[in-house]
Scaffold this active site. Sequence first.
Site, PDB file in Angstrom:
ATOM      1  N   HIS A 226      29.334  50.104  38.038  1.00  0.00           N
ATOM      2  CA  HIS A 226      30.765  50.050  37.797  1.00  0.00           C
ATOM      3  C   HIS A 226      31.263  51.313  37.095  1.00  0.00           C
ATOM      4  O   HIS A 226      32.343  51.798  37.379  1.00  0.00           O
ATOM      5  CB  HIS A 226      31.063  48.812  36.942  1.00  0.00           C
ATOM      6  CG  HIS A 226      32.508  48.501  36.819  1.00  0.00           C
ATOM      7  ND1 HIS A 226      33.134  47.599  37.631  1.00  0.00           N
ATOM      8  CD2 HIS A 226      33.452  48.994  35.999  1.00  0.00           C
ATOM      9  CE1 HIS A 226      34.416  47.552  37.306  1.00  0.00           C
ATOM     10  NE2 HIS A 226      34.633  48.375  36.315  1.00  0.00           N
ATOM     11  N   GLU A 287      42.282  49.351  41.400  1.00  0.00           N
ATOM     12  CA  GLU A 287      40.998  48.809  40.963  1.00  0.00           C
ATOM     13  C   GLU A 287      40.691  47.553  41.759  1.00  0.00           C
ATOM     14  O   GLU A 287      41.571  46.987  42.388  1.00  0.00           O
ATOM     15  CB  GLU A 287      41.112  48.402  39.486  1.00  0.00           C
ATOM     16  CG  GLU A 287      40.681  49.478  38.512  1.00  0.00           C
ATOM     17  CD  GLU A 287      39.174  49.529  38.365  1.00  0.00           C
ATOM     18  OE1 GLU A 287      38.463  48.888  39.166  1.00  0.00           O
ATOM     19  OE2 GLU A 287      38.711  50.228  37.457  1.00  0.00           O
ATOM     20  N   HIS A 289      38.889  43.566  41.284  1.00  0.00           N
ATOM     21  CA  HIS A 289      38.384  42.573  40.331  1.00  0.00           C
ATOM     22  C   HIS A 289      37.854  41.387  41.130  1.00  0.00           C
ATOM     23  O   HIS A 289      38.345  40.279  41.029  1.00  0.00           O
ATOM     24  CB  HIS A 289      39.504  42.151  39.372  1.00  0.00           C
ATOM     25  CG  HIS A 289      39.041  42.101  37.944  1.00  0.00           C
ATOM     26  ND1 HIS A 289      39.459  41.157  37.051  1.00  0.00           N
ATOM     27  CD2 HIS A 289      38.171  42.886  37.259  1.00  0.00           C
ATOM     28  CE1 HIS A 289      38.887  41.368  35.883  1.00  0.00           C
ATOM     29  NE2 HIS A 289      38.104  42.401  35.979  1.00  0.00           N
ATOM     30  N   ARG A 310      46.152  48.948  32.089  1.00  0.00           N
ATOM     31  CA  ARG A 310      45.583  49.716  30.967  1.00  0.00           C
ATOM     32  C   ARG A 310      45.019  51.060  31.423  1.00  0.00           C
ATOM     33  O   ARG A 310      45.017  52.025  30.672  1.00  0.00           O
ATOM     34  CB  ARG A 310      44.505  48.904  30.245  1.00  0.00           C
ATOM     35  CG  ARG A 310      45.055  47.780  29.396  1.00  0.00           C
ATOM     36  CD  ARG A 310      44.013  47.252  28.405  1.00  0.00           C
ATOM     37  NE  ARG A 310      42.792  46.802  29.041  1.00  0.00           N
ATOM     38  CZ  ARG A 310      42.644  45.650  29.673  1.00  0.00           C
ATOM     39  NH1 ARG A 310      43.641  44.793  29.753  1.00  0.00           N
ATOM     40  NH2 ARG A 310      41.483  45.317  30.213  1.00  0.00           N
ATOM     41  N   GLN A 444      37.460  35.965  32.011  1.00  0.00           N
ATOM     42  CA  GLN A 444      38.371  35.753  30.893  1.00  0.00           C
ATOM     43  C   GLN A 444      39.749  35.333  31.359  1.00  0.00           C
ATOM     44  O   GLN A 444      40.113  35.498  32.496  1.00  0.00           O
ATOM     45  CB  GLN A 444      38.567  37.046  30.131  1.00  0.00           C
ATOM     46  CG  GLN A 444      37.327  37.831  29.904  1.00  0.00           C
ATOM     47  CD  GLN A 444      37.683  39.130  29.249  1.00  0.00           C
ATOM     48  OE1 GLN A 444      38.384  39.168  28.250  1.00  0.00           O
ATOM     49  NE2 GLN A 444      37.227  40.206  29.825  1.00  0.00           N
ATOM     50  N   GLU A 514      34.293  42.675  26.553  1.00  0.00           N
ATOM     51  CA  GLU A 514      35.391  43.255  27.330  1.00  0.00           C
ATOM     52  C   GLU A 514      36.674  42.489  27.090  1.00  0.00           C
ATOM     53  O   GLU A 514      37.527  42.386  27.981  1.00  0.00           O
ATOM     54  CB  GLU A 514      35.007  43.293  28.802  1.00  0.00           C
ATOM     55  CG  GLU A 514      33.824  44.201  29.023  1.00  0.00           C
ATOM     56  CD  GLU A 514      33.264  44.176  30.426  1.00  0.00           C
ATOM     57  OE1 GLU A 514      33.897  43.602  31.322  1.00  0.00           O
ATOM     58  OE2 GLU A 514      32.171  44.730  30.610  1.00  0.00           O
ATOM     59  N   ASP A 704      41.388  55.844  47.520  1.00  0.00           N
ATOM     60  CA  ASP A 704      40.403  55.115  48.309  1.00  0.00           C
ATOM     61  C   ASP A 704      39.801  54.002  47.469  1.00  0.00           C
ATOM     62  O   ASP A 704      39.527  54.203  46.292  1.00  0.00           O
ATOM     63  CB  ASP A 704      39.289  56.060  48.776  1.00  0.00           C
ATOM     64  CG  ASP A 704      38.544  56.683  47.607  1.00  0.00           C
ATOM     65  OD1 ASP A 704      39.033  57.680  47.051  1.00  0.00           O
ATOM     66  OD2 ASP A 704      37.484  56.139  47.222  1.00  0.00           O
ATOM     67  N   GLY A 741      40.056  56.992  43.106  1.00  0.00           N
ATOM     68  CA  GLY A 741      39.405  56.010  43.958  1.00  0.00           C
ATOM     69  C   GLY A 741      38.466  55.153  43.163  1.00  0.00           C
ATOM     70  O   GLY A 741      38.239  55.377  41.971  1.00  0.00           O
ATOM     71  N   SER A 744      33.366  49.160  44.893  1.00  0.00           N
ATOM     72  CA  SER A 744      32.817  47.888  44.437  1.00  0.00           C
ATOM     73  C   SER A 744      31.734  47.500  45.427  1.00  0.00           C
ATOM     74  O   SER A 744      32.002  47.332  46.615  1.00  0.00           O
ATOM     75  CB  SER A 744      33.931  46.829  44.411  1.00  0.00           C
ATOM     76  OG  SER A 744      33.378  45.528  44.372  1.00  0.00           O
TER      77      SER A 744
END
Lengths: 954, 257
Positions: A226, A287, A289, A310, A444, A514, A704, A741, A744
């Site tokens: 990551h 991003e 998730h 963030r 979370q 986190e 990307d 970019g 994952s």
Amino acid sequence: MYTIVISQKNPEMDAHARGTLADIRDHGLTGITRVEVDRVFRVEGNLSRDAAELLATRLFVDPVVETWAVYAAGETPDRQGASHVLEIAYNPGVMDPVEGSVLKASSDLGVALGAVRTAARYRFYGEATASEILDAAYAFLANKTVNHVVMGNDDLPKPFAAEEFKGPSHVELVDRDDDDLMAISRGRGLSLSISEMRRIKEHFEQLGRNPTDIELETLAQTWSEHCVHKTFKGRIEFDGEVIDNLLKQTIVKATQELAKPWCVSVFDDNAGVIEFDEKNHICFKVETHNHPSALEPYGGAGTGIGGVIRDVLGTGLGAKPVANTDVFCFARPDYPADEIPDGILHPRRIMRGVVAGVRDYGNRMGVPTVNGAVIFDDRYLGNPLVYCGTVGLLPVGCERKTVLPGMKIVVVGGRTGRDGIHGATFSSAELGSDEENVWSNAVQIGNPITEKKVTDVLMMARDRGLYSAITDCGAGGLSSAVGEMGERTGAVVDLERAPLKYEGLSYTEVWISEAQERMVLAVPPQHAEELLALFESENVEATVIGEFTDTGRLVLRYHGVEVADLDMRFLHKGVPQVRRNAVWRPREECDPVFEEPASLNADLLALLSHPTIASKEWIIRQYDHEVQGGSALKPLVGVENDGPSDASVIRPVLDSEKGVLLANGINPRYSLLDPYFMGLAVIDEAIRQVVAAGGNRGRTALLDNFCWGNPENPERLGELVRAARGCYEAAKAFETPFISGKDSFYNEYAVPSGTIAIPPTLLISAICVIEDVRKLVSMDLKEPGHFVYVVGLTRAEMGGSHYWMLHDAIGRDVPKVDLASAPTAMDKMSAAIRAGCVRACHDCSEGGIGVAAAEMAFSGGVGCEIDLGHLPADSTHGRSDILLFSESPTRWICEVPPDRQKEFETIMEGTPHGRVGQTTASLRMRVTGLSGNAVIDLSLEEMKEAWQRTLREV
Amino acid sequence: MRPHVLVLRAAGSNCDVETAHAFSVAGGEAQRVHVNRVAEKPSLLEKTSILVIPGGFTYGDDVSAGKVLANELMTRLSEPLLRFVERGGLVLGICNGFQVLVKTGLLPGWDEQTPSCTLAGNLSGRFEDRWVWLQPRSSQCVYTRGLEKPIYLPVAHAEGRFTASSPQVLDRLAGNDQVVFRYTDALGNDVGYPGNPNGADRSIAAICNIPGRVMGMMPHPERHIHPTHHPQWTRKSGNGRPDGLAIFENAIRAAQE
């Protein structure tokens, strides 16, 4: 402790209760006839019954629509005649986002509370057993990773006990063999490979000691897939050829070679930055998730959007978030429930939860969610994909961060808790059915209001120049944030100073948690006091936890005892380069053989109803897409505000006509045939949407996002190489640089028979600066009596098309972007729109000309007649269905008024274009096939109904 | 002179910037001020002509929409606020601001022990962003002077269903000329969902106090002050004035009187 129960006076007005009743009856409990839902507040502290009643009447109840009741500890709340009563309460350690607001309001009322926990209380009426109700509650109300069901008088879970600190504990690595090392990596959830474990062991053997637990954890976080993109930066042997750092050889190389002067900062900050106007730059980050959203869709998606916001707050010296984008990939929402493997949530539940999570976080942050897409394919069953993007506005002069020895390390925002442990290493592992237990700490619930408060104060602190560097606490928590900021200096942190949500965290947990809504600042010592006071003035916590040093070492202390002392260089540069093999072989597929239907009405309606193509209005309207007051082209357009816009545009500076356009391209079906051409196709799609709305490629940048399966599988990795090479070629041809970019991997779900891997999925997000938003066009047809043109060549390349999908086939020929001619076509289309020749323009993608023309017609409430005989095409197959549904790239349909015909055709000279028909006053779409017969003859109403029906309510 | 407009911010306010911008465009001197600053220095209200509570999710809309900020205002600032209203200060609550004004009791401003109306959850059960037609209804409300035909504005909320504890309350509001906007169609005719986007009683979208100087509305006028705000601006060759501007201009004019 008092329990305050708030009930609805008119439960039939409660949509959530109605929805729950429908769900529970769908689940098979048809004996249940009524469901009512109460809000429950448990307030603790030294308070009297009068005080509890004051809170109930003055704060919790809305007496116009609700009733209240107060119960002391030991008193059983009234069942109100229900057959079964249950509560859904948060697990200990999971943040209850309502707690802070209630504590504040109670204190305003003069009641000091120790703690508050909220719960939802469900009352079920009718016939069912308790265990049936419990099963149903876990099927669609509760999720063990974040909350639990309480039936009857179960005790509430106790908070954690604090453990006594007895000095740092070490992990024995010295003299251990490979089996032991891997056992340690697995046992601690580190996701470190054997070569990485060996490197760490060697390093500490040279130092003559074992690492402490927190040192090992810090290395695991910093070295995670990551955080360092090991796959992309690794050494790949691809069919005999050696690729050293795929990222540098493709994506980054394109940007470097293009060397656009308007690129301000690319690939080295939390988001890519480009120029906007004299005073501001624009930055953009997308991003994913995915893993958290698979386990807890609401919390996973919400913290996904919170996290990418963030990233933007942590870009340069902090950008103001001005727009969000969201792209999801799910299995189809009507997937048979009894065929879902253990441990997987039903795709409908995932979709509802993800949409609600993005909605609640994005809307509360006051950031408009303006662009997105949803792709449905059953291979996303175990691994739904959730892409979240944020655009930020960054003042000129705030591009660079400076970290110097002596600056204070300040953490601002949320408190640290035991939530989100091991998110970074979690995202580097495959999922399986026991995941909800193994990784539950990684998931979370966010608190957007905390993040909004942080944002408001940060912007003021930035403008006053109170800090000189900032980064977000994302994956890896403080370990990644402080480690990254102090890479070139050194840092010392006193971990006991970090504000905690509750007692009982070990020093390692403090360091790697986190927990959401935290940012880390580097503050010159002379500004520290003013900065802390500014944050306090708006009730945002800010705490000095350490300072940057000149030692090149990361030193961690806990109550004065040193628990870590790591060499920054080893931490950041020590990770061994991954070596992997990759192969790729083209797939041998055939086109389906069937006779061309005389009428294509049924096929067009079926395509319009396919969930990937169907209207997403149900989702879009739940997002506030107009907050911040800059909406200039909305995601829904047309005469009834419900047509599918190609792109969205905002004006981030309210007294300017300059805009920012957002669009995206995604089509995982093409990766099955050739990921190289998928790369070309989705870049073409993103740019042609930019162009369709009135933008141009000359001011367009790309992002990307690769979501892939396990890169240790050579075929998966070969597909990645092909896709990345496609990205390079297309970005070069269109002269559109990549500015940021993310990747994952490990999106595979272990089932007894093997794994379910997602199709390799590449999302391209495009951002374009618009000089004057008043020149934009929308995709809806405007007036009868105008000409309809198709621009671009239609070819018989049906591989991966949705039309072939109707015939259960992938097909042979993947659409191929002609990189030699496509950039010119894009420029001519942009020029025609800029000249004002075009009243409506829509790009052709899934479902080809048929779907695009239908969408334009029913969105505008204007009919059209099209003759396929006039279509620019390069084929002699003689089939109307192929012409109508081919997904050839680089094509648009345009509406041109007769008085602009000549000008339009002059601009288009040299690019294939054809006047295929005209707009009509009749509310129908008629398409004449090659044989002269009407292959489509449908009313706008029936086409629109087909398009809207599928996802009207999910 | 440009009247002083105080746009009140709190944790979770999120339409403060564009609302201040709309007042600037309309001729006001708008400042965004955090509620803590007003609590520290209530005299800030003395030089304020127009107090605005903008849209957003103050304190997350935890407990219920606008409740925690309403509670804060009435425990920390009730006296200066009431004085501001009594001296004829203008108060405008938009969306979350409307919810706050109702939950403080400043609307309908009847000085009641128990609230008689509220903004409850949308009947659809979810947050919705959509454009609606609004028929102006009140002759005494200063914010809608000169408006006769329906205007077009967006709503974006999850808790916007205006509802009262009894039909008499609704009659009293109508009788007092306190209903400022009703959801209608483009011609001012009654509509059901989605024209009435939340299921409000008698399609009420906005109310004011009896003197007509305190108004709360669910729709967002600050989101229709630029021609390209209109969802169909690409369909029209020449646009008229954006509908939301009149509300801000009327407020400025009333402040200058």
